[in-house]
Design a protein around this motif. Structure first.
Motif, short mmCIF file in Angstrom:
data_model
loop_
_atom_site.label_atom_id
_atom_site.label_comp_id
_atom_site.label_asym_id
_atom_site.label_seq_id
_atom_site.Cartn_x
_atom_site.Cartn_y
_atom_site.Cartn_z
N GLU A 121 27.06 50.96 39.06
CA GLU A 121 25.79 51.05 37.64
C GLU A 121 25.10 50.38 37.54
OE1 GLU A 121 28.39 51.22 33.37
OE2 GLU A 121 30.08 49.12 34.65
N VAL A 137 33.79 42.36 25.67
CA VAL A 137 34.23 41.39 26.61
C VAL A 137 35.34 42.09 27.34
CG1 VAL A 137 34.86 39.33 26.22
CG2 VAL A 137 33.48 40.09 24.77
N GLY A 191 35.98 41.32 31.23
CA GLY A 191 34.99 41.08 31.97
C GLY A 191 35.23 39.38 32.14
N GLU A 238 48.81 44.90 31.58
CA GLU A 238 49.77 46.31 31.39
C GLU A 238 51.30 45.79 31.08
OE1 GLU A 238 47.51 48.08 31.62
OE2 GLU A 238 45.77 47.82 33.89
N GLU A 241 38.90 51.06 38.64
CA GLU A 241 39.95 50.29 37.42
C GLU A 241 41.43 49.85 37.75
OE1 GLU A 241 41.80 51.89 34.91
OE2 GLU A 241 42.63 52.76 36.78
N TYR A 276 42.45 57.84 30.17
CA TYR A 276 43.86 58.14 29.92
C TYR A 276 44.52 57.81 28.33
CZ TYR A 276 42.97 54.11 31.98
OH TYR A 276 42.14 52.20 32.32
N TYR A 277 43.85 57.86 27.29
CA TYR A 277 44.43 57.07 26.07
C TYR A 277 44.75 57.75 25.74
CZ TYR A 277 42.19 53.00 28.22
OH TYR A 277 41.36 51.32 28.93
N THR A 318 44.16 49.77 36.64
CA THR A 318 45.68 50.71 35.59
C THR A 318 46.14 51.99 36.15
OG1 THR A 318 44.14 50.12 33.22
CG2 THR A 318 46.76 51.60 32.95
N PHE A 324 27.53 44.24 36.64
CA PHE A 324 27.28 44.51 38.14
C PHE A 324 28.23 45.38 38.74
CE2 PHE A 324 27.89 40.03 35.81
CZ PHE A 324 27.07 39.91 36.09
N ARG A 378 36.86 55.07 24.30
CA ARG A 378 36.67 54.33 25.39
C ARG A 378 36.08 54.89 26.58
NH1 ARG A 378 37.41 50.11 26.67
NH2 ARG A 378 39.22 49.69 27.84
N ARG A 407 31.85 49.47 40.47
CA ARG A 407 31.90 50.55 39.33
C ARG A 407 29.84 50.32 40.40
NH1 ARG A 407 34.32 50.65 33.97
NH2 ARG A 407 36.17 50.10 34.82
N GLN A 465 38.06 41.05 36.84
CA GLN A 465 38.37 41.78 35.43
C GLN A 465 40.13 40.70 35.22
OE1 GLN A 465 39.64 45.50 35.30
NE2 GLN A 465 37.65 46.42 34.49
P1 HAM Z 1 36.47 49.06 30.25
O1 HAM Z 1 36.57 49.25 29.07
O2 HAM Z 1 36.60 50.01 32.10
O3 HAM Z 1 38.68 49.54 30.74
O4 HAM Z 1 36.58 47.70 31.32
C1 HAM Z 1 37.22 46.33 30.20
C2 HAM Z 1 36.58 45.61 31.01
O5 HAM Z 1 35.96 45.07 31.91
C3 HAM Z 1 35.57 45.81 29.95
O6 HAM Z 1 35.09 44.90 28.71
C4 HAM Z 1 33.88 44.29 30.50
O7 HAM Z 1 33.99 43.59 30.17
C5 HAM Z 1 34.55 44.71 31.75
N1 HAM Z 1 33.36 45.91 32.69
C6 HAM Z 1 33.41 47.02 32.99
N2 HAM Z 1 32.50 47.45 33.61
C7 HAM Z 1 31.96 46.31 34.43
C8 HAM Z 1 30.87 45.33 34.74
N3 HAM Z 1 30.52 46.84 35.53
N4 HAM Z 1 30.30 44.88 35.35
C9 HAM Z 1 31.17 43.63 34.23
N5 HAM Z 1 31.59 43.60 34.43
C10 HAM Z 1 32.55 45.00 33.21
C11 HAM Z 1 39.39 49.37 32.01
O8 HAM Z 1 39.00 49.02 33.13
C12 HAM Z 1 41.23 49.68 31.79
N6 HAM Z 1 41.63 50.01 33.09
C13 HAM Z 1 41.35 48.49 30.80
C14 HAM Z 1 43.35 48.58 30.21
C15 HAM Z 1 43.75 48.09 30.94
N7 HAM Z 1 43.13 49.49 29.41
C16 HAM Z 1 44.53 50.19 29.54
N8 HAM Z 1 45.23 49.16 30.59
#
Ligand code: HAM
Length: 414
Positions: free
Chosen positions: A116, A282, A308, A132, A83, A263-264, A85, A123, A259, A114, A128
């Motif tokens: 997953e 999304v 995403g 911020e 990620e 860290y939230y 952040t 994926f 979430r 990731r 993304q």
């Molecule tokens: P997150 O909810 O883990 O937040 O990911 C944000 C978006 O990334 C998800 O809503 C999804 O659309 C996409 N995403 C996550 N994992 C996958 C995956 N394996 N494959 C495809 N798309 C994926 C964050 O990552 C935080 N850093 C968001 C944030 C920024 N919070 C504060 N600032």
């Protein structure tokens, strides 16, 4: 024949129209975010494992199960970023961005990793768009980032989008609430799914996510964090909501919104789309007022989101975007004219036209056909009797000097 090697599971190649669609998404993101004062940032694809272990949180699925950790040789452990952040906050500290006018507003479009289980919209390497805003705890910043993501999703034509928001309060509120929730879960342990029981100590909030019927019944009667917010936090949340109401941003308050990252604090939000299957998220984000301290900096509030790219494009069901129009297709009749043709294509590009050169050794007829298929406005074929220049729109054809092709095209107003 040797066995063919395929792309790793959960990864994909970006080809043709897909690449154009991504380019369109990048342009919308840039227009909307830079228009609101966000500047682009890129951080490394890998970071010290410690950054994510501490920043994202030891108890999260991301850290426990999903990190691609590299053999860093004699370096300390390294991990492909799951990620953005924590890396952006690391960069903020490393470059002394607290000296800039606050909040510092940054955006990125990068790939993340990731481990997953791959499925539709999920994926192991994904992209993304993220934003911020660091250095302010004003509720106006919360409302603004939410509205910016809504604007991006709308500009992309994402369908069936819904917004849920909640507030997690401060760590102290959360700790007290956590104990209350743990007590509630323990008193109903016999009705909970085994994996929920296993997480009571580590992450009781995740119980709200369970689709196990017994757990869902227990959670329906569970205490809600939103009802336990302190005066300041409740006021902050009310102010965020008032601003969203004011600009007509539709949302649903979800007192159980959790979430996947630790860290939230305070505001959290998530955009989902009915057009997606099980992976309906999304984009989402929230406030992370304690993150800087966790990674070794002074107290610095921040808020942001990430969405995403693959999921946005899936929900946009975008029609194939148009390629840039082709102004000139340059062909040649006979190898003797090849160099001159090459030069003409290069000159045309230098003059600001889009130009493509014949590269496949086609017959003259084949070249004209290919030019037509490429949607070229003009075809120039260099040959022994001069250059035949055809306007594909009007069908007009004339023989001209190679050196004057550009002049003729310019006269037509291209
Ligand atoms: P997150 O909810 O883990 O937040 O990911 C944000 C978006 O990334 C998800 O809503 C999804 O659309 C996409 N995403 C996550 N994992 C996958 C995956 N394996 N494959 C495809 N798309 C994926 C964050 O990552 C935080 N850093 C968001 C944030 C920024 N919070 C504060 N600032």
């Amino acid at each position: 024949m040797n066995a063919r090697i395929q792309a790793p599971r959960g990864t994909f190649d970006v080809l043709g129209d897909e690449a154009l669609a991504r380019q369109g998404l990048e342009e919308h993101s840039r227009r909307i975010l830079e228009g609101a004062g966000y500047r682009r940032i890129e951080t490394p694809a890998f970071e010290a494992t410690e950054l994510f272990a501490r920043g994202v949180g030891e108890s999260t699925d991301v850290v426990q199960k999903e990190m691609f950790t590299l053999d860093g040789g004699d370096e300390s452990s390294l991990t492909l970023r799951p990620e953005g952040t924590a890396p952006v906050c690391r960069a903020y500290l490393e470059h002394g961005m607290h000296k800039l006018p606050q909040p510092v507003k940054l955006w990125y479009l990068s790939s993340f990793f990731r481990r997953e289980r791959p499925q539709k919209g999920r994926f192991r390497q994904f992209w993304q768009v993220g934003a911020e805003a660091i250095g302010s705890d004003d509720p106006g910043v919360d409302a603004e980032v939410v509205v910016l993501l809504a604007e991006l999703l709308e500009a992309l034509g994402c369908r069936g989008v819904r917004l849920r928001i909640g507030s997690l309060g401060t760590p102290a509120t959360r700790a007290a609430y956590r104990e209350e929730l743990q007590a509630h879960l323990r008193s109903h342990e016999d009705r909970l799914a085994p994996e929920v029981v296993a997480r009571i100590d580590l992450n009781p909030l995740r119980a709200f996510d369970s689709d196990h019927p017994g757990t869902q019944e227990v959670m329906a009667a569970a205490p809600r964090l939103l009802d336990r917010l302190t005066g300041d936090d409740a006021e902050h949340f009310a102010a965020v909501r008032a601003m969203l109401d004011d600009v007509g941003q539709a949302y649903e308050v979800d007192p159980t919104l959790v979430r996947g990252l630790d860290y939230y604090t305070r505001t959290v939000f998530e955009f989902t789309s009915d057009a997606l299957g099980a992976q309906s998220g999304v984009g989402g984000g929230g406030r992370y007022d304690g993150l800087m301290e966790i990674i070794g900096g002074p107290h610095t509030p921040g808020i942001g989101w990430a969405a995403g790219v693959e999921r946005m494009l899936l929900t946009a069901g975008a029609p194939a975007p148009a390629e840039a129009p082709l102004d000139l297709y340059v062909g040649f009749a006979g190898q003797a004219h090849r160099t001159a043709a090459f030069r003409l294509a290069a000159d045309a590009r230098r003059a600001g036209l889009t130009a493509r050169l014949e590269l496949a050794g086609r017959s003259v007829k084949g070249q004209v056909k290919q030019a037509d298929r490429s949607g070229a406005r003009y075809v120039a074929i260099l040959g022994d009797d001069g250059t035949s220049l055809k306007d594909m729109e009007t069908g007009d054809q004339q023989t001209v000097e190679a050196a004057t092709v550009m002049h003729h095209i310019a006269k037509a107003g291209l």
